[in-house]
Design a protein around this motif. Sequence first.
Motif, PDB file in Angstrom:
ATOM      1  N   LEU A 189       0.973  -0.941   0.052  1.00 17.43           N
ATOM      2  CA  LEU A 189       0.066  -0.061   0.057  1.00 17.43           C
ATOM      3  C   LEU A 189       0.927   1.279  -0.080  1.00 17.43           C
ATOM      4  O   LEU A 189       0.368   2.362  -0.829  1.00 17.43           O
ATOM      5  N   SER A 190       1.879   1.184   0.738  1.00 17.44           N
ATOM      6  CA  SER A 190       2.910   2.438   0.811  1.00 17.44           C
ATOM      7  C   SER A 190       3.593   2.499  -0.595  1.00 17.44           C
ATOM      8  O   SER A 190       3.808   3.620  -1.215  1.00 17.44           O
ATOM      9  N   PHE A 191       3.872   1.506  -1.273  1.00 16.08           N
ATOM     10  CA  PHE A 191       4.553   1.560  -2.496  1.00 16.08           C
ATOM     11  C   PHE A 191       3.616   2.188  -3.633  1.00 16.08           C
ATOM     12  O   PHE A 191       3.939   2.894  -4.301  1.00 16.08           O
ATOM     13  N   ILE A 192       2.347   1.600  -3.503  1.00 23.39           N
ATOM     14  CA  ILE A 192       1.135   2.085  -4.404  1.00 23.39           C
ATOM     15  C   ILE A 192       0.890   3.689  -4.294  1.00 23.39           C
ATOM     16  O   ILE A 192       0.882   4.182  -5.265  1.00 23.39           O
ATOM     17  N   SER A 193       1.081   4.139  -3.085  1.00 15.48           N
ATOM     18  CA  SER A 193       0.644   5.450  -2.780  1.00 15.48           C
ATOM     19  C   SER A 193       1.663   6.393  -3.299  1.00 15.48           C
ATOM     20  O   SER A 193       1.524   7.579  -3.944  1.00 15.48           O
ATOM     21  N   VAL A 194       3.002   5.805  -3.289  1.00 16.30           N
ATOM     22  CA  VAL A 194       4.056   6.892  -3.901  1.00 16.30           C
ATOM     23  C   VAL A 194       4.029   6.747  -5.469  1.00 16.30           C
ATOM     24  O   VAL A 194       4.329   8.018  -5.837  1.00 16.30           O
ATOM     25  N   ILE A 195       3.967   5.593  -5.823  1.00 13.26           N
ATOM     26  CA  ILE A 195       3.827   5.528  -7.516  1.00 13.26           C
ATOM     27  C   ILE A 195       2.655   5.709  -8.084  1.00 13.26           C
ATOM     28  O   ILE A 195       2.531   5.837  -9.445  1.00 13.26           O
ATOM     29  N   SER A 196       1.549   5.863  -7.503  1.00  8.63           N
ATOM     30  CA  SER A 196       0.134   5.945  -8.260  1.00  8.63           C
ATOM     31  C   SER A 196       0.195   7.395  -9.073  1.00  8.63           C
ATOM     32  O   SER A 196      -0.606   6.804 -10.202  1.00  8.63           O
ATOM     33  N   PHE A 197       0.635   8.463  -8.765  1.00  4.20           N
ATOM     34  CA  PHE A 197       0.392   9.620  -9.349  1.00  4.20           C
ATOM     35  C   PHE A 197       1.334   9.393 -11.066  1.00  4.20           C
ATOM     36  O   PHE A 197       0.817   9.965 -11.861  1.00  4.20           O
ATOM     37  N   LYS A 198       2.315   8.676 -10.684  1.00  6.26           N
ATOM     38  CA  LYS A 198       3.181   8.646 -12.088  1.00  6.26           C
ATOM     39  C   LYS A 198       2.587   7.388 -12.876  1.00  6.26           C
ATOM     40  O   LYS A 198       2.908   7.705 -14.016  1.00  6.26           O
ATOM     41  N   SER A 199       2.110   6.463 -12.294  1.00 10.41           N
ATOM     42  CA  SER A 199       1.722   5.211 -13.123  1.00 10.41           C
ATOM     43  C   SER A 199       0.421   5.197 -13.423  1.00 10.41           C
ATOM     44  O   SER A 199      -0.079   4.671 -14.418  1.00 10.41           O
ATOM     45  N   TYR A 200      -0.394   5.932 -12.720  1.00 15.10           N
ATOM     46  CA  TYR A 200      -2.002   5.850 -12.721  1.00 15.10           C
ATOM     47  C   TYR A 200      -2.351   6.368 -14.343  1.00 15.10           C
ATOM     48  O   TYR A 200      -3.299   5.860 -15.130  1.00 15.10           O
ATOM     49  N   THR A 221      -6.409   8.007  -2.915  1.00 15.94           N
ATOM     50  CA  THR A 221      -5.550   6.968  -2.708  1.00 15.94           C
ATOM     51  C   THR A 221      -4.652   7.056  -1.620  1.00 15.94           C
ATOM     52  O   THR A 221      -4.581   6.049  -0.743  1.00 15.94           O
ATOM     53  N   ILE A 222      -4.033   8.427  -1.376  1.00 14.59           N
ATOM     54  CA  ILE A 222      -3.294   8.302  -0.199  1.00 14.59           C
ATOM     55  C   ILE A 222      -4.112   8.462   1.120  1.00 14.59           C
ATOM     56  O   ILE A 222      -3.626   7.823   2.051  1.00 14.59           O
ATOM     57  N   GLY A 223      -5.130   9.145   1.058  1.00 13.93           N
ATOM     58  CA  GLY A 223      -5.902   9.143   2.174  1.00 13.93           C
ATOM     59  C   GLY A 223      -6.577   7.592   2.476  1.00 13.93           C
ATOM     60  O   GLY A 223      -6.412   7.001   3.663  1.00 13.93           O
ATOM     61  N   ALA A 224      -6.831   6.957   1.524  1.00 15.69           N
ATOM     62  CA  ALA A 224      -7.377   5.412   1.737  1.00 15.69           C
ATOM     63  C   ALA A 224      -6.281   4.850   2.113  1.00 15.69           C
ATOM     64  O   ALA A 224      -6.688   3.692   2.956  1.00 15.69           O
ATOM     65  N   THR A 225      -5.203   4.785   1.809  1.00 12.78           N
ATOM     66  CA  THR A 225      -3.913   4.141   2.177  1.00 12.78           C
ATOM     67  C   THR A 225      -3.667   4.155   3.629  1.00 12.78           C
ATOM     68  O   THR A 225      -3.577   3.182   4.324  1.00 12.78           O
ATOM     69  N   LEU A 226      -3.598   5.303   4.066  1.00 12.41           N
ATOM     70  CA  LEU A 226      -3.610   5.581   5.427  1.00 12.41           C
ATOM     71  C   LEU A 226      -4.412   4.683   6.312  1.00 12.41           C
ATOM     72  O   LEU A 226      -4.232   3.993   7.445  1.00 12.41           O
ATOM     73  N   ILE A 227      -5.717   5.151   6.006  1.00 14.47           N
ATOM     74  CA  ILE A 227      -6.800   4.380   6.800  1.00 14.47           C
ATOM     75  C   ILE A 227      -6.664   2.800   6.634  1.00 14.47           C
ATOM     76  O   ILE A 227      -7.041   2.369   7.530  1.00 14.47           O
ATOM     77  N   VAL A 284      -4.127   1.388   8.961  1.00 13.32           N
ATOM     78  CA  VAL A 284      -4.288   1.309  10.272  1.00 13.32           C
ATOM     79  C   VAL A 284      -5.224   0.235  10.695  1.00 13.32           C
ATOM     80  O   VAL A 284      -5.154  -0.721  11.545  1.00 13.32           O
ATOM     81  N   LEU A 285      -6.429   0.028   9.705  1.00 18.61           N
ATOM     82  CA  LEU A 285      -7.369  -0.899   9.906  1.00 18.61           C
ATOM     83  C   LEU A 285      -6.535  -2.382   9.870  1.00 18.61           C
ATOM     84  O   LEU A 285      -7.098  -3.491  10.402  1.00 18.61           O
ATOM     85  N   ALA A 286      -5.758  -2.313   8.970  1.00 22.76           N
ATOM     86  CA  ALA A 286      -5.110  -3.689   8.430  1.00 22.76           C
ATOM     87  C   ALA A 286      -4.315  -4.062   9.630  1.00 22.76           C
ATOM     88  O   ALA A 286      -4.266  -5.313   9.854  1.00 22.76           O
ATOM     89  N   LEU A 287      -3.614  -3.249  10.489  1.00 21.81           N
ATOM     90  CA  LEU A 287      -2.862  -3.561  11.645  1.00 21.81           C
ATOM     91  C   LEU A 287      -3.748  -4.120  12.641  1.00 21.81           C
ATOM     92  O   LEU A 287      -3.561  -5.062  13.218  1.00 21.81           O
ATOM     93  N   ILE A 288      -5.033  -3.451  12.968  1.00 14.02           N
ATOM     94  CA  ILE A 288      -5.927  -3.753  13.918  1.00 14.02           C
ATOM     95  C   ILE A 288      -6.167  -5.295  13.500  1.00 14.02           C
ATOM     96  O   ILE A 288      -6.365  -6.190  14.535  1.00 14.02           O
ATOM     97  N   ILE A 289      -6.625  -5.533  12.123  1.00 12.42           N
ATOM     98  CA  ILE A 289      -7.276  -6.758  11.895  1.00 12.42           C
ATOM     99  C   ILE A 289      -6.310  -7.924  11.822  1.00 12.42           C
ATOM    100  O   ILE A 289      -6.426  -9.004  12.398  1.00 12.42           O
ATOM    101  N   SER A 290      -4.903  -7.526  11.663  1.00 17.53           N
ATOM    102  CA  SER A 290      -3.918  -8.605  11.682  1.00 17.53           C
ATOM    103  C   SER A 290      -3.583  -9.061  13.072  1.00 17.53           C
ATOM    104  O   SER A 290      -3.511 -10.090  13.591  1.00 17.53           O
TER     105      SER A 290
END
Length: 622
Positions: free
Chosen positions: A34-45, A327-333, A336-342
Motif C-alpha cells: 500500500l505504501s508503494f502504491i501510494s508513492v508511485i500511483s500519481f506517476k503510473s496511474y 488513494t493516499i487517504g485511503a492507504t493510511l486508513i 491502520v485498519l489492517a494492523l488492527i485486523i492482523s
Amino acid sequence: MKTARSYNWWSYIVDMSMERKLFLVFLLIITLPLSFISVISFKSYSASIQANTIAYSEKLIDQMMDSIDDYIEDMKRISSMPAYVNEIKQNLIRSNRYYEQKQSMEGRAGTAAVAPGDMDLLLSIQRGIEENISFINNIKRGTNSVYIFDSYGNGYYSAKDGGVRLDLKQSYTYWSGQTQDSGGEATLLGTQAYTSNLQSTRYAFTVVRKILDGLWKPVGLIAVEANFSNLETQVAELDKVTHGKSVIVDQSGKVIYDSDQKLLTADISRSALFQSAAGSSGSFYDTVSGKDRLNIYSSSSKTNWKVIISIPVDELTHGVKLTRNATIGATLIIIVLALIISIILSFALTKPLTRMIQLMKRVQGGDLDVTFRVKRRDEIGLLGHQFNRMLARIRQLIQDIYRMEEQKKEAELQALQSQINPHFIYNTLESIRMTAEINDDTDAADMISILGKLLRYSTSDVSGWTTMKQELLYVRNYVELLGCRYPGRFELMIDVPDALGDYSMIKLVFQPIIENAAYHGLDDTKPQMHLSITCEHTEQKLLFHIRDDGCGMDQITLDKLNQRLRHDAPPKKSINGGIGMINVHQRIRLHYGPAYGIQVFSTPGEGTDVILSLPLREAERR
C-alpha cells in the motif's frame, strides 16, 4: 561478522511464535504494497488509464467491426437469394428476351409502339420480381433498398421508407462496372451519396452481385443497399463510452462513416491520421489544434475497413489528481485498519493451534483419551478432525494388537496341550509295541509304531517350523493309521511338486483338515473315501486343494463355517483335544497375514474342497 549477525536475525525470526510471525507477515504484506502504491500511483496511474483505454477501446472496436462484418455477411447472403429463387431468374430471362426482341424490332422498324400484350407481359414481369424483392427486402433489418436489374439495365425495386434512388441508370452503370470480373461473388462497395425520390441526399454502402442462370450465364444484377442507421447507433455507443470521435475508412482511404458526418465519401488517404494508422491495429498520439489526442485503430479481416477513434488526452487524465489524493487517504486508513485486523486474526488463528499443541503433549505423556473440539470447517478444523481420527485409529490398533496376541497365545496353548509328559507317553507306547511283538501281534505293533511317529511329530517343537516334505509325511502316516483302524475305507493321493519339499511352513496345517474330512465327511453308503492334496500357484500364493468325496455339507452348515472363517472367530476346543480347522485358519493368518488362510466349498452328496493358501516364497518372508 556481518554474516553471523544476519544469521542471528534470521534465527530470531524463525524462532518467533506463530502469532508474532502472522502479525509480521500481515504487516509486511499489507503495509509495504500500500505504501508503494501510494508513492508511485500519481506517476503510473495516467499510463495505466491510457493502456487500459487502448485495450478496452480495441476490444470495443473489434466488437463493433464484428457486428458490422456480420451485418455485411447477412447482406451478402441476401444478395445470393435470387440464385435460389427460380421465379426471379425466370422473370429476368423473360425481361431480357422481351428487351432483346424490342431492340431487334426497333432496329428494323426505327420505332415500334408497345402492344397491349407486351404491356401485360411487362407488368407481369415487374409484378413477379417486385413481389420477390418485397419479400427479400423485409428479411434483414437495416437494409434500405433492394434493386434487381436485367441485363439491359432495367431496374426493379421495392424500397423501404420511400427511399429510392433517382439515378438508377447511373448507379447500374457503376455497379455493373464494379462487378465485371467478380463472376457470381458478392462485391462490397463503399459509401455513396445519392438523391432519393423524396428529394433528399442520402448515404449508403452497397453489396452487389451478378445473377447467374443454371448455365452460369449472367441474367441480371442485384444490389442490396444499407443506410447508416446501424452504423450511427454503434458509432454513437462507441463514442459515448470512449469520449472520442470515430471515423470508418476503407483500404483506399475513402471515408465510410464519421461521427460528425462531415467527411462522408471524402478521400483522407493523404491525411496524417490515415497514414499514421498503418497496419491492422495499434495506437499513436498526435496533436490537433494544440490538443493531444490518443488515436486507436483496428481493421476488419473480412472487409478491410478500418475504424479510427480519437480520444483527447485531457479526458483520460481528468481524474488522476483526485484519484491520487483519494488513494493516499485511503492507504493510511487501510494500513491502520489492517494492523488492527492482523492482530485479531493472528490471535484467532493461533489459539486453536495452541490448544492442539497442549493436547499433543498430553498424548505424548500417554493420555490417549483426549479430543480436539472441532468448531470450524476450515483447515484447522480439518486438522483437528484428522487428529481425532488418528487417536481413534491408534486406540483401535492397540486393541487389535492385544486381541491378536491373546488369540495367538490361546492357539499356541491349545497346541501345547498335547505335550503333557511326552517322554512318558513315548516310553509307554514303545513298551506296548514290544509286548505286542513278543505276543506275535504285528498289526497292533505297526499301529502303535505309527501312532508314536504321529505323536512325536505333533508334540515336538509345536510352535516351530517344518518342511513341506515332513508335513506331507505326517499326513501319510495319519491316513495309514486310519487304514489300520478302517481297512480299505480311505485312499490318499498327494500331488505336490518335489521342488516344494524344502518349502518352510508352520506345522499341523494339513492333518487337521484330513481328520475333519475323515470323521465328519465319511459317507457310509460309499465303500471307500478318496482323499487328495493337490497344489497350484498364482503370482503371489500357493493354493492347496484338500478334497474328499464324502457326504459334503449342506448350505447352511457351509455358510456358518465360512462366516466364522471370514470373521476370524476364536477357535473352539474339540472334544478329543485336537486342533480344529478354525484353529488352523487362525494360525495361518497370525503367521502369514490376513491375505492367507482357508476357504471351504462343498456340495451335499459329492464331497468337500478346502482351499488352503500360503505365501509363494516363504523363504524370502523369513
